[in-house]
Design a protein around this motif. Structure first.
Motif, mmCIF file in Angstrom:
data_model
loop_
_atom_site.group_PDB
_atom_site.id
_atom_site.type_symbol
_atom_site.label_atom_id
_atom_site.label_comp_id
_atom_site.label_asym_id
_atom_site.label_seq_id
_atom_site.Cartn_x
_atom_site.Cartn_y
_atom_site.Cartn_z
ATOM 1 N N UNK A 72 0.758 -1.010 0.088
ATOM 2 C CA UNK A 72 -0.096 -0.064 -0.082
ATOM 3 C C UNK A 72 0.713 1.221 -0.060
ATOM 4 N N UNK A 73 2.014 1.355 0.783
ATOM 5 C CA UNK A 73 2.793 2.344 0.767
ATOM 6 C C UNK A 73 3.470 2.730 -0.507
ATOM 7 N N UNK A 74 3.948 1.611 -1.330
ATOM 8 C CA UNK A 74 4.583 1.703 -2.470
ATOM 9 C C UNK A 74 3.692 2.076 -3.473
ATOM 10 N N UNK A 75 2.588 1.629 -3.580
ATOM 11 C CA UNK A 75 1.522 1.810 -4.730
ATOM 12 C C UNK A 75 0.853 3.336 -4.305
ATOM 13 N N UNK A 76 0.605 3.552 -3.232
ATOM 14 C CA UNK A 76 0.187 5.020 -3.189
ATOM 15 C C UNK A 76 1.272 6.148 -3.304
ATOM 16 N N UNK A 77 2.430 5.906 -3.061
ATOM 17 C CA UNK A 77 3.590 6.656 -3.355
ATOM 18 C C UNK A 77 3.694 6.986 -4.906
ATOM 19 N N UNK A 78 3.636 5.663 -5.579
ATOM 20 C CA UNK A 78 3.626 5.708 -7.044
ATOM 21 C C UNK A 78 2.670 6.601 -7.625
ATOM 22 N N UNK A 79 0.958 6.392 -7.099
ATOM 23 C CA UNK A 79 0.259 6.897 -7.715
ATOM 24 C C UNK A 79 0.302 8.599 -7.659
ATOM 25 N N UNK A 80 0.621 9.013 -6.247
ATOM 26 C CA UNK A 80 0.899 10.360 -5.776
ATOM 27 C C UNK A 80 1.908 11.201 -6.780
ATOM 28 N N UNK A 81 3.088 10.363 -6.703
ATOM 29 C CA UNK A 81 4.212 11.131 -7.415
ATOM 30 C C UNK A 81 3.737 11.432 -9.074
ATOM 31 N N UNK A 104 5.952 1.919 -10.610
ATOM 32 C CA UNK A 104 6.385 1.710 -9.277
ATOM 33 C C UNK A 104 4.769 1.286 -8.389
ATOM 34 N N UNK A 105 3.755 2.085 -8.821
ATOM 35 C CA UNK A 105 2.500 1.728 -8.362
ATOM 36 C C UNK A 105 1.900 0.389 -8.671
ATOM 37 N N UNK A 106 2.269 0.076 -9.790
ATOM 38 C CA UNK A 106 2.005 -1.711 -10.361
ATOM 39 C C UNK A 106 2.712 -2.538 -9.415
ATOM 40 N N UNK A 107 4.089 -2.148 -8.986
ATOM 41 C CA UNK A 107 4.743 -3.239 -8.172
ATOM 42 C C UNK A 107 3.964 -3.267 -6.802
ATOM 43 N N UNK A 108 3.685 -2.142 -6.423
ATOM 44 C CA UNK A 108 2.944 -1.855 -5.250
ATOM 45 C C UNK A 108 1.473 -2.670 -5.113
ATOM 46 N N UNK A 109 0.835 -2.628 -6.558
ATOM 47 C CA UNK A 109 -0.622 -3.348 -6.492
ATOM 48 C C UNK A 109 -0.461 -4.951 -6.520
#
Length: 210
Positions: free
Chosen positions: A17-26, A50-55
């Motif tokens: 969730x941290x990685x995905x949200x960080x990617x989407x926000x960026x 990055x967001x895809x990896x988090x997902x």
């Protein structure tokens, strides 16, 4: 060495969730312009990737939700199925197109105005799965009482906020609330919080610890 699968899945939810949200926000806050212009941003594929990896990591940890089923196993199963389907179809499936295909098209003749046949139906099914899954899972959390009530409320609220179609960068708020709820579930799984099932009359409460 014994591997605690519940905690491992919990860590997957926390990290994912941290990685995905960080990617989407960026991607969405740093990209200049709006509409199809954002796909011309040079770092868009990186941040969306990055967001895809988090997902994907979130999808791997999502089954831990079922360990909190308590007295609402059917609702938990329905909620898990809907959320998982939406995560795979929207975030991973459609997200791959948003991350790599559209930026490529934007730089090679432009993005076609007409969507591919069947795409609207695919997206509609995914959105329906998200709505049903989020609401069922939210109600399940409230009924099972194995997690704080506000997690269930957050899941339902994220769905309602998404239906409002918030303008500008505010459209990220529903995703933020949704990922925050999953993050919290992951935290409780990592802590090894026992599943408390309310006791019936004359019976002691029974709990299990991973």
């Amino acid at each position: 060495m014994t591997v605690n699968m519940r905690r491992l899945a919990g860590w997957a939810l926390v990290a994912g969730t941290i990685v995905a949200l960080a990617g989407y926000l960026a991607a969405n806050l740093l990209a200049p312009g709006n509409g199809d212009e954002v796909f011309r941003y040079q770092n868009w594929p990186l941040f969306e990737g990055i967001a895809l990896v988090g997902d994907v990591v979130v999808a791997l940890g999502l089954p831990v939700i079922l360990t909190f089923a308590g007295r609402a196993p059917k609702l938990h199963m329905a909620g898990y199925a809907g959320v998982f389907a939406a995560l795979v179809m929207l975030n991973v499936g459609e997200g791959t197109t948003e991350a790599f295909v559209k930026p490529y098209l934007a730089g090679h003749g432009g993005i076609p105005a007409q969507e591919p046949p069947g795409f609207a139906a695919f997206e509609g099914v995914a959105l329906l799965a998200l709505v049903v899954g989020s609401i069922c899972l939210g109600i399940a959390v409230l009924r099972a009482r194995t997690l704080p009530w506000w997690i269930g409320v957050a899941l339902i609220v994220s769905c309602l906020l998404g239906a409002l179609g918030l303008p500008g960068a505010w459209f990220l708020v529903p995703d933020g609330v949704f990922f925050a709820a999953l993050f919290a579930i992951g935290v409780f799984a990592v802590r090894g919080r026992p599943d408390h099932t309310p006791a019936t009359a004359g019976q002691p409460a029974a709990g299990t610890r991973s």
